[in-house]
Design a protein around this motif. Structure first.
Motif, short mmCIF file in Angstrom:
data_model
loop_
_atom_site.label_atom_id
_atom_site.label_comp_id
_atom_site.label_asym_id
_atom_site.label_seq_id
_atom_site.Cartn_x
_atom_site.Cartn_y
_atom_site.Cartn_z
N PHE A 179 35.65 22.70 -60.95
CA PHE A 179 35.07 21.84 -61.90
C PHE A 179 36.40 21.26 -62.58
N PRO A 180 37.24 20.60 -61.89
CA PRO A 180 38.63 20.02 -62.25
C PRO A 180 38.44 19.09 -63.47
N ASP A 181 37.24 18.62 -63.89
CA ASP A 181 37.09 17.71 -64.94
C ASP A 181 36.35 18.34 -66.06
N ILE A 230 29.15 29.19 -72.27
CA ILE A 230 28.74 29.49 -70.73
C ILE A 230 29.91 30.58 -70.62
N SER A 231 29.33 31.44 -69.68
CA SER A 231 30.43 32.55 -69.21
C SER A 231 30.48 32.47 -67.76
N THR A 232 29.51 31.80 -67.07
CA THR A 232 29.76 31.99 -65.54
C THR A 232 29.29 30.45 -65.10
N ALA A 233 29.67 30.30 -63.79
CA ALA A 233 29.67 28.91 -63.06
C ALA A 233 28.30 28.67 -62.99
N SER A 234 27.20 29.43 -62.90
CA SER A 234 25.86 28.93 -62.87
C SER A 234 25.45 28.19 -64.17
N LEU A 270 27.49 26.93 -66.52
CA LEU A 270 28.27 25.68 -66.39
C LEU A 270 27.47 24.55 -65.88
N MET A 271 27.02 24.95 -64.66
CA MET A 271 26.33 23.93 -63.81
C MET A 271 25.01 23.40 -64.53
N LEU A 272 24.41 24.19 -65.19
CA LEU A 272 23.20 23.72 -65.98
C LEU A 272 23.46 22.60 -66.75
N GLY A 273 24.85 22.96 -67.67
CA GLY A 273 25.08 21.75 -68.45
C GLY A 273 25.76 20.52 -67.63
N TYR A 274 26.80 20.90 -66.71
CA TYR A 274 27.37 19.89 -65.70
C TYR A 274 26.42 18.93 -65.23
N GLY A 275 25.09 19.46 -64.65
CA GLY A 275 24.29 18.33 -64.20
C GLY A 275 23.59 17.44 -65.13
N LEU A 276 23.76 17.65 -66.51
CA LEU A 276 23.27 16.79 -67.32
C LEU A 276 24.70 15.86 -68.25
#
Ligand code: 3PG
Length: 216
Positions: free
Chosen positions: A157-159, A119-123, A125-131
């Protein structure tokens, strides 16, 4: 919605924890694969990403897995599910992608071997984070904001833990590794083309050793 399993997360964490440095390897001649990876291993690096950027990538993974069973060998530059399947069939123990697609992120949830999504953006990252993904490659690190961007990601995203790659060199690896949310850094500086062309495996052992001592 399905989530990444604890097993998958544990596997990718084990890969990242196994080495602070991850060489990003492109094999131009198949015969170079084993001596090159053996040299990295002898220099102290037990995790390697062999990219599918050349026609030799899959065969190289197969050969290195057989020759150096103690190493973690992953497939890099995987951009679609069919390559993911081929890399697993070749023996890859983890998969690295330069970016994310919904299809890849979902396929990996139930795949035999884990994914380190790029990833290179927060958006993204959030696609993966949600999964449920919490480990990501940050690519291309230097042009996407480098250490400043990684510090900033640590706020919302501290974790999340990162493996930055792209533009990192021996003298900058330490800056990245000093960040709380960076476990491993990757790059091609560990496998310079001239040393490979000259089959100078001793030079590769030295580069691996020196790079490790520089970050310690
Ligand atoms: C990667 O895929 O991670 C990069 O190509 C590595 O970047 P570098 O060649 O700048 O180290």
């Amino acid at each position: 919605m399905s989530q990444i399993s604890d097993f998958q997360r544990g596997r990718i964490r084990s890969v990242l924890e196994a080495s602070p440095l991850m060489p990003v390897i492109t094999i131009e001649h198949l015969a170079e694969a084993v001596p090159l990876c053996q040299a990295l291993f002898d220099g102290g690096i037990g995790v390697m990403e062999i990219t599918l950027r050349t026609e030799h990538g899959l065969k190289a993974i197969e050969r290195v897995r057989e020759a150096i069973p103690e190493a973690w060998v992953g497939a890099g530059t995987v951009t679609c599910v069919s390559q993911y399947r081929e890399a697993v069939a070749a023996g890859a123990q983890f998969i690295v992608t330069p970016g994310v697609t919904d299809e890849l992120l979902k396929f990996a949830l139930t795949a035999e071997v884990p994914l380190l999504p790029g990833i290179s953006t927060a958006s993204e990252l959030m696609l993966g984070y949600g999964l449920g993904y919490r480990e990501f490659k940050f690519f291309p690190a230097e042009v996407a904001g480098g250490t400043s961007a990684l510090k900033a990601f640590g706020g919302p995203f501290p974790d999340v833990t990162f493996c930055p790659t792209g533009g990192i060199r021996r003298n900058t690896a330490k800056d990245y590794l000093s960040l709380r949310n960076v476990q491993t850094v990757g790059g091609s500086w560990l496998t310079p083309a001239d040393a490979i062309a000259n089959k100078d495996w001793a030079a590769i052992v030295d580069i691996a050793r020196d790079s490790l001592s520089e970050i310690s």
